[in-house]
Scaffold this active site. Structure first.
Site, mmCIF file in Angstrom:
data_model
loop_
_atom_site.group_PDB
_atom_site.id
_atom_site.type_symbol
_atom_site.label_atom_id
_atom_site.label_comp_id
_atom_site.label_asym_id
_atom_site.label_seq_id
_atom_site.Cartn_x
_atom_site.Cartn_y
_atom_site.Cartn_z
ATOM 1 N N GLU A 254 39.499 7.435 14.431
ATOM 2 C CA GLU A 254 38.594 7.593 13.289
ATOM 3 C C GLU A 254 39.322 8.273 12.140
ATOM 4 O O GLU A 254 40.040 9.244 12.353
ATOM 5 C CB GLU A 254 37.388 8.429 13.709
ATOM 6 C CG GLU A 254 36.327 8.557 12.628
ATOM 7 C CD GLU A 254 35.175 9.467 13.059
ATOM 8 O OE1 GLU A 254 34.096 8.953 13.376
ATOM 9 O OE2 GLU A 254 35.368 10.699 13.084
ATOM 10 N N TYR B 235 34.959 5.676 5.050
ATOM 11 C CA TYR B 235 34.950 5.997 6.478
ATOM 12 C C TYR B 235 35.525 4.787 7.208
ATOM 13 O O TYR B 235 35.184 3.642 6.895
ATOM 14 C CB TYR B 235 33.517 6.251 6.959
ATOM 15 C CG TYR B 235 33.412 6.328 8.466
ATOM 16 C CD1 TYR B 235 33.503 7.553 9.121
ATOM 17 C CD2 TYR B 235 33.251 5.176 9.240
ATOM 18 C CE1 TYR B 235 33.439 7.633 10.504
ATOM 19 C CE2 TYR B 235 33.191 5.239 10.623
ATOM 20 C CZ TYR B 235 33.283 6.466 11.252
ATOM 21 O OH TYR B 235 33.231 6.537 12.617
#
Lengths: 368, 288
Positions: free
Chosen positions: A182, A97
């Site tokens: 992101e 992530y």
């Protein structure tokens, strides 16, 4: 402004960040040129589309056609799917992530990285998310990147690849005035490539003027909200049936809260701002009428804004065009007495205090 | 005393000759503010309400010893204006301009910190210390000189609260509008520290709203560092998640920044939270 995944990926490619081979498919003919197996992904500005059936893996043309027709037009949490991205599948070794966002408290860009990629970051325990803040005046330095990458326990080459991606998305974050970049998951493929499998980019609306290459897309707004935005009025549609017009965002929010106290629910948040321009007041009332609230609650505090000027604007709209729901008003501040007389004269209900007005509005709307 | 602005404050207005500039220079002069200069590039030699206009902040500071700036320039020129003021030696910067890209704000907020200057805003209504000085666009008529310090993230709502305090005879030492943007130079903590030190301030009122964590951080700070009584109001108890409620900073993002979380934090810090904005005055009065 939230960008669709495919537009985010276009920016990634522009910044030399690898993404899987893919393209936007509008009809079945567009599948040509892609190798099976591939993934069909609904393009919606909201998370949770996988669970909603908006992401499907397909093995052959028949499979692809079936799933494509299912996804196109599907409703995912209020958003209709008009675009589908088809991407070739990648063999995944590791999922990470990675994001850069704004830390409001520290007033700095915040890099977050985790070895637990692919899942909702909210569900990843804090100790598994590594954070680093970048001084915006100095910009990202090698030590910033090293400090987070070293915690991931990657192979040397993998670490180098991830470090490069961090440096590139920081550049993108700053260059495009992003609120959020992101990548979840950022993957390392079986053949050692670092690749962005998803993209979430949110660009600061106030900075769009300096990014002419980003075509505005008001997908998150209702038609009336779009109309209001074009007119420069802060207008938000909510679930209730009382239309709130107030001046100032804080006061408008506080007015909605006061209604809820009396079991009345706001259907529209309309912030007049600091204006007493009759034309703006007129536009605001017209928008409000289109939203068809059961009751309109006008709450004004006149500081610099003069209450009587706003009242005159309101009276003009109402006498000219009529209004088919009760309007409760509560006026306080500069020239409030003149304003109250004008509004009474226009047939509107004037209340003495915020509480009285909120209670009255809630009753008329069928609440308390 | 008072905080941030007082009778020693000498104001230069950046963006002085526009509609807003001319109007608010007049309002500030009426309030008793020492407005000593205005800046609009290319308009040196002009006057606004008798206040001399200069081409740049450095000239204004050299000629008038201005120590505070009020920034009213359009959003796309704001970053340049703030950097200019800080480089000219200005010690207190009040940014009224709304819709400044937050990346710009992030930069000038850090530069102010580096220069050791106080920066309030952006998207602030300004600062008023009744009887001394007002630097901003707050309506002068609502204020009364006194001992309550007010710090707020919104404009009109603050006027409402200040007005209700004044009506009950509770005057203010200073009222600071911190600004409704996600990035602001001064947060509740900065204002609280200044109020704690200020001899004139006996109680503090905080007006917060949804979004970010500055109320929660203020609550933690109050427990550790603030002895004066603090009262609060939080707007947006019924705001839905994910919607930006008028202010750029008023948004519940990823479940964070709810009013419930802020109220809980304040209550833990023994800060009384009012249900309605006008109830704040009652809470402060009862405490007296």
């Amino acid at each position: 402004m939230k960008l669709f995944e495919y537009r985010g990926k276009e920016l990634f490619e522009k910044h030399d960040i690898s993404v899987p081979k893919g393209k936007l498919v509008k009809n079945e003919k567009d599948f040509s040129g892609l190798n099976f197996p591939f993934v069909l992904k609904a393009q919606v500005p909201i998370g949770g589309r996988g669970k909603a059936g908006g992401i499907k893996s397909v093995e052959n043309l028949k499979d692809a056609k079936e799933n494509f027709s299912q996804i196109m037009g599907m409703n995912i949490r209020g958003y209709t799917v008009h675009k589908v991205l088809a991407e070739e599948k990648v063999d995944i070794e590791k999922e990470l992530y990675l994001s850069i966002t704004l830390d409001r408290s520290k007033r700095m860009p915040l890099i977050m990285i985790s070895g637990e990629g692919g899942m909702d970051i909210e569900s990843v325990p804090d100790e598994k998310i590594f954070k680093e803040w970048v001084n915006p005046l100095i910009g990202i330095q090698s030590f910033n990147i090293r400090s987070v990458v070293s915690k991931l326990k990657l192979e040397k080459e993998e670490g180098k690849g991830v470090a490069k991606v961090i440096s590139k998305i920081y550049k993108l974050f700053r260059e495009y005035d992003c609120e959020l970049v992101e990548i979840n998951p950022l993957i390392i493929s079986k053949d050692g490539k670092v690749m962005a499998l998803d993209s979430k980019i949110n660009i600061n609306d106030d900075a769009l003027y300096r990014h002419p290459d980003i075509e505005p897309e008001l997908v998150e707004l209702t038609p009336l909200e779009k109309d209001a935005k074009n007119k420069g009025i802060a207008f938000i549609q909510l679930d209730g049936n009382i239309g709130v017009i107030a001046n100032g965002a804080g006061l408008t929010m506080a007015t909605l809260d006061a209604l809820t106290h009396f079991k009345g629910y706001g259907g529209v948040f309309l912030d007049l701002g600091g204006t007493d321009d009759p034309e703006k007041v007129k536009q605001a009332f017209e928008l409000m009428k289109k939203a068809k609230p059961k009751v309109i609650f006008l709450n004004l505090f006149g500081g610099i804004t003069r209450c009587d000027t706003v009242a005159k604007g309101v009276k003009a709209v109402i006498t000219k065009e009529g209004i088919d729901c009760p309007v409760i008003t509560r006026i306080k501040g500069c020239n409030e007495d003149i304003a109250k007389d004008i509004l009474k004269d226009a047939g509107l209900i004037t209340a003495a205090t915020l509480q009285d007005a909120a209670q009255k509005s809630s009753e008329l709307a069928g609440g308390a | 005393m008072a905080i941030f602005v007082d009778d020693k404050t000498k104001v230069v207005v950046q963006g002085a000759t526009g509609h807003q500039g001319v109007f608010h220079i007049g309002e500030m002069l009426d309030f008793g503010t020492k407005v000593v200069a205005g800046v609009t590039p290319g308009k040196a030699g002009q006057e606004v309400h008798g206040v001399p206009i200069f081409n740049d902040v450095k000239d204004a500071v050299d000629e008038t010893s201005a120590n505070t700036t009020l920034v009213l320039v359009p959003a796309r020129f704001a970053k340049d204006a703030v950097f200019e003021a800080l480089d000219a030696g200005i010690r207190t910067v009040v940014v009224i301009t709304e819709n400044i890209p937050f990346h710009d704000a992030m930069e000038f907020v850090h530069y102010a910190k580096y220069k050791g200057a106080v920066l309030v805003g952006p998207n602030s209504p300004g600062i008023a210390s009744p009887g001394k000085s007002k630097v901003g666009i707050l309506p002068g008529g609502i204020f009364l000189k006194g001992n309550v310090g007010v710090a707020s993230r919104s404009g009109t709502l603050t006027y409402e609260i200040v007005n209700s305090l004044s009506e009950k005879g509770m005057g203010q030492s200073t009222c600071v509008g911190l600004g409704g943007d996600p990035i602001t130079g001064t947060s509740f903590i900065g204002a609280l520290d200044a109020f704690e030190k200020d001899k004139e301030t006996k109680a503090v009122v905080l007006v917060g709203e949804i979004g970010g964590a500055s109320e929660e951080e203020a609550a933690e700070h109050i427990i550790k560092n603030i002895d004066k009584p603090v009262f609060a109001f939080i707007a947006g108890r019924t705001a839905p998640p994910g919607k930006r409620m008028g202010h750029a900073g008023a948004i519940i993002a990823r479940g964070k920044g709810t009013a419930a979380s802020k109220i809980k934090a304040f209550e833990k810090a023994n800060v009384k939270v009012a249900k309605f904005p006008t109830d704040i005055a009652d809470l402060v009065e009862k405490h007296d």
